[in-house]
Design an enzyme around this catalytic site. Structure first.
Site, PDB file in Angstrom:
ATOM      1  N   CYS A  21      -0.637   0.026  10.344  1.00 63.58           N
ATOM      2  CA  CYS A  21      -0.975  -0.975   9.338  1.00 63.58           C
ATOM      3  C   CYS A  21       0.240  -1.766   8.872  1.00 63.58           C
ATOM      4  O   CYS A  21       1.265  -1.198   8.478  1.00 63.58           O
ATOM      5  CB  CYS A  21      -1.645  -0.299   8.138  1.00 63.58           C
ATOM      6  SG  CYS A  21      -2.256  -1.482   6.918  1.00 63.58           S
TER       7      CYS A  21
ATOM      8  N   CYS B 273      -0.087   4.753   6.985  1.00 65.11           N
ATOM      9  CA  CYS B 273      -0.796   4.600   8.256  1.00 65.11           C
ATOM     10  C   CYS B 273       0.064   3.777   9.215  1.00 65.11           C
ATOM     11  O   CYS B 273       0.427   2.632   8.922  1.00 65.11           O
ATOM     12  CB  CYS B 273      -2.137   3.906   8.042  1.00 65.11           C
ATOM     13  SG  CYS B 273      -3.174   4.703   6.786  1.00 65.11           S
TER      14      CYS B 273
ATOM     15  N   CYS C 208       0.835  -1.198   0.000  1.00 61.46           N
ATOM     16  CA  CYS C 208       0.000   0.000   0.000  1.00 61.46           C
ATOM     17  C   CYS C 208       0.875   1.255   0.000  1.00 61.46           C
ATOM     18  O   CYS C 208       1.869   1.317   0.729  1.00 61.46           O
ATOM     19  CB  CYS C 208      -0.910  -0.004   1.225  1.00 61.46           C
ATOM     20  SG  CYS C 208      -2.042   1.407   1.287  1.00 61.46           S
TER      21      CYS C 208
ATOM     22  N   ARG D  52     -19.557  -3.522  16.221  1.00 62.05           N
ATOM     23  CA  ARG D  52     -18.887  -4.760  15.838  1.00 62.05           C
ATOM     24  C   ARG D  52     -17.552  -4.909  16.556  1.00 62.05           C
ATOM     25  O   ARG D  52     -16.687  -4.030  16.467  1.00 62.05           O
ATOM     26  CB  ARG D  52     -18.674  -4.800  14.319  1.00 62.05           C
ATOM     27  CG  ARG D  52     -18.071  -6.113  13.817  1.00 62.05           C
ATOM     28  CD  ARG D  52     -17.931  -6.112  12.304  1.00 62.05           C
ATOM     29  NE  ARG D  52     -19.190  -5.781  11.673  1.00 62.05           N
ATOM     30  CZ  ARG D  52     -19.341  -4.819  10.752  1.00 62.05           C
ATOM     31  NH1 ARG D  52     -18.296  -4.128  10.354  1.00 62.05           N
ATOM     32  NH2 ARG D  52     -20.520  -4.581  10.227  1.00 62.05           N
TER      33      ARG D  52
ATOM     34  N   CYS E 211     -17.053  -8.984   3.814  1.00 57.52           N
ATOM     35  CA  CYS E 211     -16.395  -7.703   3.608  1.00 57.52           C
ATOM     36  C   CYS E 211     -15.231  -7.879   2.632  1.00 57.52           C
ATOM     37  O   CYS E 211     -14.265  -8.586   2.933  1.00 57.52           O
ATOM     38  CB  CYS E 211     -15.875  -7.164   4.935  1.00 57.52           C
ATOM     39  SG  CYS E 211     -17.158  -6.997   6.195  1.00 57.52           S
TER      40      CYS E 211
ATOM     41  N   CYS F 293     -20.140  -6.026   1.913  1.00 56.50           N
ATOM     42  CA  CYS F 293     -19.566  -4.737   2.276  1.00 56.50           C
ATOM     43  C   CYS F 293     -18.246  -4.592   1.528  1.00 56.50           C
ATOM     44  O   CYS F 293     -17.519  -5.574   1.342  1.00 56.50           O
ATOM     45  CB  CYS F 293     -19.345  -4.671   3.785  1.00 56.50           C
ATOM     46  SG  CYS F 293     -18.633  -3.121   4.374  1.00 56.50           S
TER      47      CYS F 293
ATOM     48  N   CYS G 102     -20.384   2.272   7.072  1.00 58.30           N
ATOM     49  CA  CYS G 102     -19.726   1.505   8.127  1.00 58.30           C
ATOM     50  C   CYS G 102     -18.435   2.225   8.471  1.00 58.30           C
ATOM     51  O   CYS G 102     -17.569   2.395   7.604  1.00 58.30           O
ATOM     52  CB  CYS G 102     -19.459   0.079   7.636  1.00 58.30           C
ATOM     53  SG  CYS G 102     -18.423  -0.908   8.738  1.00 58.30           S
TER      54      CYS G 102
END
Length: 353
Positions: A72, A69, A65, A272, A109, A142, A202
């Site tokens: 992550c 972040c 990626c 969740r 998801c 999702c 979400c």
């Protein structure tokens, strides 16, 4: 005498959220943990009974990626020894989804690393949704692809996606400490694009990144403004090879207090229990089911979760039942919040101002 927890329960049953001071008091540790869980459980049972909704993650594209972040393991410059691969096929995703549905999952998801999708990526997801729905037309799909561009949300909705997930993760005040390649406002914009396209919003958080009690409450208030239908609560998994690899500050007590605060802020919304629950709640996971009405089943994006059979046994042992595919997750009473205006402009009655 009315206690703080009695007040919070009464407000939540009226769908009113706590004040900042009330939420901070829950987090501060003055009230006994079991009293807090019992209060949150009253709210959870009122709106969701003893049902637990199961969700599963399919990592469509792992690692590599370009975003930075700090939490992550897929970030730019990550030294984590995670799986790295390009897009899996729609057929592979459909097989994984079918296995999860057979195990009780109600929502699948589809997640892909990256800043945001290109046109080819949207096409891949469209094809994947079609493949999943061929054998499981009832399952909620999702999608989580990062920042959305113009028209992306509309295409996903037309393809049959039910929801779009994009966490705010931490408070706006400290977001730049967690990520420098995009902003808090970018994330808010993506959630609004998804909502305007008709996708169920979400959005949630990751805790254990050094946030203060004030940050927890600020984030809850920011999420309230977005009116999400589901709120995932993640607890940091401190992967080796990431800037937060040494963060092991969470305790089961802290996690449960945060979950209770989010139940009070989102009384009739799907809260969740998400990543990190196994390593931070440990033997106290069943208590969390008295606050959260939804959990992830199986593995996460780059880490393994508790075996699905153990999750199902835990749910049964705690006295809960798995939510069926034909049952609505959100309480029907939410629709009662819509009231036709019959005062103010165009009427003989004064405005409500």
């Amino acid at each position: 005498m009315t206690t703080l927890l009695d007040t919070l329960v009464d407000k939540a049953l009226r769908r009113e959220h706590p004040t900042r001071e009330e939420a901070l008091a829950v987090l501060s540790g003055d009230d006994e943990l079991l009293d807090i869980v019992a209060a949150g459980s009253r709210v959870r049972r009122h709106f969701f009974g003893r049902r637990v909704k199961l969700n599963t993650i399919i990592n469509m594209k792992s690692g590599m990626c370009p975003e930075d972040c700090t939490y992550c393991s897929q970030r730019l410059g990550s030294g984590s020894e995670i799986l790295k691969y390009s897009w899996i096929s729609p057929e592979d995703a459909a097989r994984t989804a079918d296995q999860a549905v057979r195990a009780g999952a109600k929502r699948v998801c589809l997640v892909a690393s990256g800043r945001g999708p290109g046109e080819r990526d949207i096409t891949r997801i469209e094809n994947t949704i079609a493949a999943i729905r061929e054998d499981n037309p009832q399952v909620e799909v999702c999608v989580c692809l990062g920042l959305l561009g113009a028209g992306h949300a509309e295409r996903l909705a037309s393809a049959g996606a039910h929801a779009y997930s994009h966490n705010l993760n931490t408070s706006e005040a400290r977001y730049s400490e967690i990520c420098s390649t995009h902003t808090f406002a970018d994330r808010v914009d993506t959630l609004r694009r998804a909502t305007e396209a008709g996708l169920s919003p979400c959005s949630g958080a990751i805790f254990g990144m050094g946030e203060s009690d004030e940050d927890v409450v600020d984030l809850a208030l920011a999420l309230r403004e977005l009116d999400p239908d589901s709120v995932p609560v993640n607890f940091l998994i401190p992967f080796q090879g990431t800037p937060l690899e040494g963060r092991w500050e969470l305790t089961p007590d802290r996690c449960l207090r945060i979950l209770a605060v989010f139940r009070f802020f989102f009384p009739d919304v799907e809260v969740r229990l998400a990543g990190g629950r196994e390593i931070h709640l440990r033997g106290m996971q069943p208590l969390a089911l008295h606050l959260a009405n939804s959990i992830f089943l199986g593995d996460y994006l780059t880490s393994e979760g508790q075996p699905g059979a153990d999750d199902r046994q835990m749910i049964a042992d705690a006295g809960f039942t798995i939510e069926g595919v034909d049952e609505p997750t959100l309480p029907e009473a939410r629709h009662d919040l819509v009231a036709i205006r019959r005062r103010g402009a165009g009427t003989d009655l004064p405005a409500n101002a």
